[in-house]
Design an enzyme around this catalytic site. Sequence first.
Site, short mmCIF file in Angstrom:
data_model
loop_
_atom_site.label_atom_id
_atom_site.label_comp_id
_atom_site.label_asym_id
_atom_site.label_seq_id
_atom_site.Cartn_x
_atom_site.Cartn_y
_atom_site.Cartn_z
N THR A 1 0.75 -1.29 -0.19
CA THR A 1 -0.02 -0.10 0.09
C THR A 1 0.93 1.34 0.00
O THR A 1 0.57 2.08 -0.70
CB THR A 1 -0.78 0.05 1.31
OG1 THR A 1 -1.79 -0.90 1.36
CG2 THR A 1 -1.77 1.31 1.39
N ASP B 1 -4.46 -0.88 -5.35
CA ASP B 1 -3.16 -0.64 -5.00
C ASP B 1 -2.07 -1.70 -5.34
O ASP B 1 -1.00 -1.39 -5.75
CB ASP B 1 -3.00 -0.29 -3.61
CG ASP B 1 -3.55 -1.35 -2.76
OD1 ASP B 1 -4.38 -2.24 -3.12
OD2 ASP B 1 -3.20 -1.24 -1.43
N HIS B 2 -2.61 -2.82 -5.56
CA HIS B 2 -1.78 -3.97 -5.65
C HIS B 2 -2.47 -5.12 -5.80
O HIS B 2 -3.80 -5.25 -5.34
CB HIS B 2 -0.60 -4.38 -4.61
CG HIS B 2 -1.12 -4.10 -3.23
ND1 HIS B 2 -1.71 -5.12 -2.70
CD2 HIS B 2 -1.06 -3.07 -2.34
CE1 HIS B 2 -1.94 -4.90 -1.41
NE2 HIS B 2 -1.54 -3.73 -1.28
#
Length: 716
Positions: free
Chosen positions: A302, A482-483
């Site tokens: 994050t 974010d991922h």
Amino acid sequence: MNKLKKFLNKRAGFMTMLVVFLWIKTIIAYYLDFNLGVADPIQHFILLINPFATSIILLGLALYINRPKVSYIVMGIIYLLESALLYGNILYYRQFTDFLSVNTITGAGKVSKGLGASAANMANPHDVIYLVDFIIILVLFLTHFIKIDKSKFRKLNAFAVSMAGSMLFSFNLMIAECNRPQLLGRTFDRAYIVKYLGFNSYLGYDSIKTAQNSQVRSSAVGTDMDHVLQYTSKNYAAPNKQYFGKAKGKNIIIIHLESFQQFLIGMKMNGQEVTPFLNSLYNDKNTIGFDNFYHEVGQGKTSDAETMLESGLFGLPEGSFFTSLGTDNTFQAAPAILGQKEGYTSAVFHGNIGSFWSRNDVYKNMGYDYFFDESYFNQDTPNSTMEYGLKDKLMLSESAKYLEQLQQPFYAKFITVTNHYPFQLSEEDMSSDNFTKPDTDNPTVNGYFETAHYLDSALKEFFQYLKDSGIYDNSMIVLYGDHYGLSNSQNPDLGPLLGTSSEDWNDFDNASLQRVPFMIHMKGLKGGTNHTYGGEIDVLPTILHMAGINTKPYIEMGTDLLSKDHNQIVAFRNKNFITPRYTVLRNSEGDHDVYLNKTGELVDLTDKPQLQKKIKKWQKMVNERLQISDTVNNKNLLRFYTPANFTPVDPKKYDYSDQIQRLLDTRSALGLKSTSIYSKNNDQSTTSMYHTDASELNGDRSSIDSWDYVESNNKK
Ligand code: GP9
Ligand code: MN
């Protein structure tokens, strides 16, 4: 009694007593003075044992000294220092909800607030507990209950004590790593290291990091920037006239979709859309939705995403940039740029503890005006929080009362958390529309769809509020994942849901799954699906150009996704990369595996010297990009460079502890000139326009709309 007296009159016995005293004090402090978020029985166990190892090692050092008196004195000094460190942390924590680092102790850090006079005001009556041991020790000596043991202490025994301490430490570290993998690799939160390893280890770890950093920094000189500036000016991509300034003067709302991957968009599960709201937004005529946008995070997850999106630089090859360098580095980040160029007020909303990823320090360096962390939200409602903070529906709906007070235009970032590993929703939060999650053998995979569905529903409520309160009409809303949420080890179990069998799942499939959503939505914006290849590093120039800001003076590693000159090579943090045609991954032998994006087939490079050459060239470009970013960060080079018409951020001017009062003061100071939604709404709150079905509230918003909770918390 006699036995005890005999034991305490031995050098090792005296030391044992000190170890026990330190242990008792530390445990009392852990439970009474710190909020370490101890969750399961193993964590309690770790907490109970962690003070032992290092105090045995440290106090044991005195056993190596031959002269008895000196040995006792040294032991006493170590004990005193240990006690001071503990009590210093207690005072510091009361004021800053954080722990003493090397920089705070020495006062060297940029955002560090040393233990000033105000710390003394933080003393509590119950602090006498932390003095009792000294009184006991003094009395024991004065009454000659304990005398200095004059006999020799064998070196071998001293060594045995050190070994015992070290072994205990290894054991402690091992169970800590089992309970929280990558504890030291990622260092997401100081509180975690303290919780798992204790104060000494935290300070030791911090000293090593600080020493490493300062060594790299001290060798840096202003001219190191020349090369960086050459690079950024050569790679600058001019804005697209069609979009430049399209959002000028508008509010910018950034929504950080935790662990959200692109494959969820448009996906159906048992005939039902997983994320119906985001799907509709993605296909909205006013949304530019990117379908080849990748996350580029490393271990900082994050925080790396935040780093790229707001500072325009990559995270680090190891660890988190936020925690290792972000608390000290000079930034020229989005909040400060927008604030200085276009008068934006900036704020972050996040339902987790402010120290996580060192956000409470990093945000000051970035120039964030406000940071509403968990302490600004009501957490007393049962079941309102999960491991990483307040559930999204509660965080978003409770944010309204702060959002409406911000002066416009504002730049507001909302960091969601519910869609975070382990993706477990409580019974009450399962959807009322009977969404049925998949039924694979992997509960993590199944849960992921459910929490994503929850997040989608939370966003739907949030958007409805933005529309009803009128904020929407004057805002550009940016959403990004974010991922990844599902890691490479889970992906084979996901495969069948995406039409690939688990056996056929390969590295190319893993790389393709690193796509995350990136959407820009604004009333009147000419939208559509954009197939450009890009990643998180490209967001900052894209947004700044939309806001009508010239990005040429800033050190940004990415390029505007909407620019005709945009660089479409997507660099992953591990140096793998993706071009619009190829996915290039380094295999275990260190060679390149090249896949064709269209078909996923592995390209045989043997008789393709041209392509080989191209791959080498691209790899060089990717390496250079990452390396320049690392140099800027590691050497803290931005301290030597101030962009034209930019004032360096002074983190000491920012304080997130009394924000309610600040909002109120700003409003009354501006009077009729106040531009907040609240003021524009004739000094009426808009919170009643927020409708949430959050089960925890049972339809009663009173607890989240009132400022009382926060105000009382503030005064604490
Ligand atoms: C916690 C949240 C999670 O505050 O941002 O971070 P992550 O584990 O995804 O990096
Ligand atoms: Mn995350």
